[in-house]
Design a protein around this motif. Structure first.
Motif, PDB file in Angstrom:
ATOM      1  N   ALA A 143      -6.682   4.251 -10.430  1.00 17.12           N
ATOM      2  CA  ALA A 143      -8.038   3.776 -10.742  1.00 17.12           C
ATOM      3  C   ALA A 143      -7.989   2.449 -11.495  1.00 17.12           C
ATOM      4  O   ALA A 143      -8.795   1.547 -11.232  1.00 17.12           O
ATOM      5  CB  ALA A 143      -8.789   4.819 -11.557  1.00 17.12           C
ATOM      6  N   ASN A 144      -7.036   2.319 -12.398  1.00 17.57           N
ATOM      7  CA  ASN A 144      -6.874   1.074 -13.144  1.00 17.57           C
ATOM      8  C   ASN A 144      -6.546  -0.085 -12.204  1.00 17.57           C
ATOM      9  O   ASN A 144      -7.128  -1.170 -12.317  1.00 17.57           O
ATOM     10  CB  ASN A 144      -5.777   1.242 -14.202  1.00 17.57           C
ATOM     11  N   PHE A 145      -5.654   0.147 -11.266  1.00 13.38           N
ATOM     12  CA  PHE A 145      -5.276  -0.923 -10.346  1.00 13.38           C
ATOM     13  C   PHE A 145      -6.339  -1.173  -9.281  1.00 13.38           C
ATOM     14  O   PHE A 145      -6.449  -2.293  -8.772  1.00 13.38           O
ATOM     15  CB  PHE A 145      -3.874  -0.696  -9.788  1.00 13.38           C
ATOM     16  N   ALA A 146      -7.149  -0.184  -8.984  1.00 12.49           N
ATOM     17  CA  ALA A 146      -8.309  -0.424  -8.105  1.00 12.49           C
ATOM     18  C   ALA A 146      -9.279  -1.369  -8.808  1.00 12.49           C
ATOM     19  O   ALA A 146      -9.785  -2.322  -8.202  1.00 12.49           O
ATOM     20  CB  ALA A 146      -9.000   0.896  -7.762  1.00 12.49           C
ATOM     21  N   SER A 147      -9.508  -1.131 -10.084  1.00 15.71           N
ATOM     22  CA  SER A 147     -10.399  -2.011 -10.858  1.00 15.71           C
ATOM     23  C   SER A 147      -9.843  -3.427 -10.948  1.00 15.71           C
ATOM     24  O   SER A 147     -10.590  -4.403 -10.807  1.00 15.71           O
ATOM     25  CB  SER A 147     -10.615  -1.449 -12.265  1.00 15.71           C
ATOM     26  N   LEU A 148      -8.533  -3.535 -11.181  1.00 15.11           N
ATOM     27  CA  LEU A 148      -7.912  -4.858 -11.249  1.00 15.11           C
ATOM     28  C   LEU A 148      -8.083  -5.592  -9.922  1.00 15.11           C
ATOM     29  O   LEU A 148      -8.463  -6.769  -9.894  1.00 15.11           O
ATOM     30  CB  LEU A 148      -6.424  -4.747 -11.587  1.00 15.11           C
ATOM     31  N   ALA A 149      -7.824  -4.895  -8.823  1.00 14.62           N
ATOM     32  CA  ALA A 149      -7.948  -5.520  -7.499  1.00 14.62           C
ATOM     33  C   ALA A 149      -9.388  -5.945  -7.234  1.00 14.62           C
ATOM     34  O   ALA A 149      -9.627  -7.025  -6.674  1.00 14.62           O
ATOM     35  CB  ALA A 149      -7.464  -4.550  -6.417  1.00 14.62           C
ATOM     36  N   GLU A 150     -10.343  -5.146  -7.646  1.00 11.74           N
ATOM     37  CA  GLU A 150     -11.746  -5.502  -7.441  1.00 11.74           C
ATOM     38  C   GLU A 150     -12.149  -6.708  -8.286  1.00 11.74           C
ATOM     39  O   GLU A 150     -12.926  -7.553  -7.839  1.00 11.74           O
ATOM     40  CB  GLU A 150     -12.639  -4.299  -7.729  1.00 11.74           C
ATOM     41  N   GLU A 186       2.002  -6.112   5.889  1.00 13.65           N
ATOM     42  CA  GLU A 186       1.951  -5.031   4.898  1.00 13.65           C
ATOM     43  C   GLU A 186       0.510  -4.534   4.733  1.00 13.65           C
ATOM     44  O   GLU A 186       0.260  -3.329   4.708  1.00 13.65           O
ATOM     45  CB  GLU A 186       2.481  -5.503   3.546  1.00 13.65           C
ATOM     46  N   GLY A 187      -0.417  -5.463   4.626  1.00 11.23           N
ATOM     47  CA  GLY A 187      -1.823  -5.093   4.477  1.00 11.23           C
ATOM     48  C   GLY A 187      -2.324  -4.268   5.643  1.00 11.23           C
ATOM     49  O   GLY A 187      -3.013  -3.263   5.459  1.00 11.23           O
ATOM     50  N   GLY A 192      -9.522  -2.564   0.395  1.00  8.88           N
ATOM     51  CA  GLY A 192     -10.591  -3.531   0.611  1.00  8.88           C
ATOM     52  C   GLY A 192     -10.492  -4.723  -0.317  1.00  8.88           C
ATOM     53  O   GLY A 192     -10.722  -5.869   0.085  1.00  8.88           O
ATOM     54  N   ALA A 193     -10.133  -4.465  -1.555  1.00  7.98           N
ATOM     55  CA  ALA A 193     -10.049  -5.540  -2.534  1.00  7.98           C
ATOM     56  C   ALA A 193      -8.838  -6.443  -2.319  1.00  7.98           C
ATOM     57  O   ALA A 193      -8.866  -7.613  -2.698  1.00  7.98           O
ATOM     58  CB  ALA A 193     -10.022  -4.956  -3.945  1.00  7.98           C
ATOM     59  N   LEU A 194      -7.792  -5.925  -1.720  1.00  6.91           N
ATOM     60  CA  LEU A 194      -6.566  -6.706  -1.550  1.00  6.91           C
ATOM     61  C   LEU A 194      -6.533  -7.531  -0.271  1.00  6.91           C
ATOM     62  O   LEU A 194      -5.585  -8.285  -0.033  1.00  6.91           O
ATOM     63  CB  LEU A 194      -5.342  -5.789  -1.583  1.00  6.91           C
ATOM     64  N   ARG A 195      -7.563  -7.450   0.534  1.00  6.54           N
ATOM     65  CA  ARG A 195      -7.579  -8.147   1.830  1.00  6.54           C
ATOM     66  C   ARG A 195      -7.241  -9.630   1.699  1.00  6.54           C
ATOM     67  O   ARG A 195      -6.356 -10.138   2.387  1.00  6.54           O
ATOM     68  CB  ARG A 195      -8.931  -7.973   2.492  1.00  6.54           C
ATOM     69  N   ASP A 196      -7.928 -10.332   0.805  1.00  2.00           N
ATOM     70  CA  ASP A 196      -7.678 -11.773   0.662  1.00  2.00           C
ATOM     71  C   ASP A 196      -6.284 -12.045   0.096  1.00  2.00           C
ATOM     72  O   ASP A 196      -5.618 -12.981   0.521  1.00  2.00           O
ATOM     73  CB  ASP A 196      -8.734 -12.419  -0.237  1.00  2.00           C
ATOM     74  N   PHE A 197      -5.853 -11.225  -0.841  1.00  2.00           N
ATOM     75  CA  PHE A 197      -4.516 -11.403  -1.402  1.00  2.00           C
ATOM     76  C   PHE A 197      -3.470 -11.294  -0.301  1.00  2.00           C
ATOM     77  O   PHE A 197      -2.597 -12.142  -0.171  1.00  2.00           O
ATOM     78  CB  PHE A 197      -4.256 -10.381  -2.508  1.00  2.00           C
ATOM     79  N   TRP A 198      -3.553 -10.221   0.493  1.00  2.00           N
ATOM     80  CA  TRP A 198      -2.585 -10.032   1.564  1.00  2.00           C
ATOM     81  C   TRP A 198      -2.645 -11.178   2.569  1.00  2.00           C
ATOM     82  O   TRP A 198      -1.619 -11.644   3.037  1.00  2.00           O
ATOM     83  CB  TRP A 198      -2.822  -8.707   2.272  1.00  2.00           C
ATOM     84  N   SER A 199      -3.823 -11.606   2.889  1.00  2.00           N
ATOM     85  CA  SER A 199      -4.003 -12.663   3.877  1.00  2.00           C
ATOM     86  C   SER A 199      -3.437 -13.997   3.398  1.00  2.00           C
ATOM     87  O   SER A 199      -2.650 -14.647   4.091  1.00  2.00           O
ATOM     88  CB  SER A 199      -5.489 -12.811   4.203  1.00  2.00           C
ATOM     89  N   TYR A 200      -3.837 -14.419   2.214  1.00  2.00           N
ATOM     90  CA  TYR A 200      -3.444 -15.733   1.706  1.00  2.00           C
ATOM     91  C   TYR A 200      -2.034 -15.788   1.136  1.00  2.00           C
ATOM     92  O   TYR A 200      -1.451 -16.854   1.047  1.00  2.00           O
ATOM     93  CB  TYR A 200      -4.430 -16.211   0.641  1.00  2.00           C
ATOM     94  N   ASP A 201      -1.495 -14.641   0.758  1.00  2.00           N
ATOM     95  CA  ASP A 201      -0.183 -14.642   0.120  1.00  2.00           C
ATOM     96  C   ASP A 201       0.935 -14.217   1.072  1.00  2.00           C
ATOM     97  O   ASP A 201       2.065 -13.997   0.643  1.00  2.00           O
ATOM     98  CB  ASP A 201      -0.206 -13.749  -1.125  1.00  2.00           C
ATOM     99  N   GLY A 202       0.622 -14.102   2.357  1.00  2.00           N
ATOM    100  CA  GLY A 202       1.664 -13.834   3.344  1.00  2.00           C
ATOM    101  C   GLY A 202       2.075 -12.382   3.479  1.00  2.00           C
ATOM    102  O   GLY A 202       3.208 -12.089   3.861  1.00  2.00           O
TER     103      GLY A 202
END
Length: 104
Positions: free
Chosen positions: A28-35, A95-96, A81-91
């Motif tokens: 839950a903590n890391f879901a909040s961080l990702a959001e 994995e995503g 859902g929150a990590l979509r841009d991270f995965w996309s832009y960071d290569g």
């Protein structure tokens, strides 16, 4: 030395019967961080947010794995859902995609 302390703490936690509760709080903590990062990725602190997410990537993976193993699919989908841009832009597109397909 740190590994020894880690193993000791894990053993004590296992005996306490609160492993699942702690894992759920971790996820839950890391879901909040990702959001929070979603907003940060497009703001003036973009570089800092990407660095934060890179440094927490293993914790995010751990949280996602827990959500799959425990059936906490809503929490897992929040993280995905929150990590979509991270995965996309960071290569990390492949994995995503893997994380997205698993809960589906």
């Amino acid at each position: 030395m740190l590994e020894t302390i880690h193993e000791y703490a894990r053993e004590k936690l296992g005996k306490s019967g609160e492993v699942r509760k702690l894992q759920c709080r971790h996820a839950a903590n890391f879901a909040s961080l990702a959001e929070c990062a979603v907003v940060g990725f497009v703001g003036p602190e973009q570089a800092n947010w990407f660095e934060t997410m890179r440094s927490e990537h293993e914790n995010l993976r751990t949280a996602l794995a827990f959500t799959l193993e425990s059936g906490e699919s809503e929490l897992g989908l929040r993280i995905v859902g929150a990590l979509r841009d991270f995965w996309s832009y960071d290569g990390h597109v492949v994995e995503g995609q893997g994380w997205i397909q698993r809960p589906l």
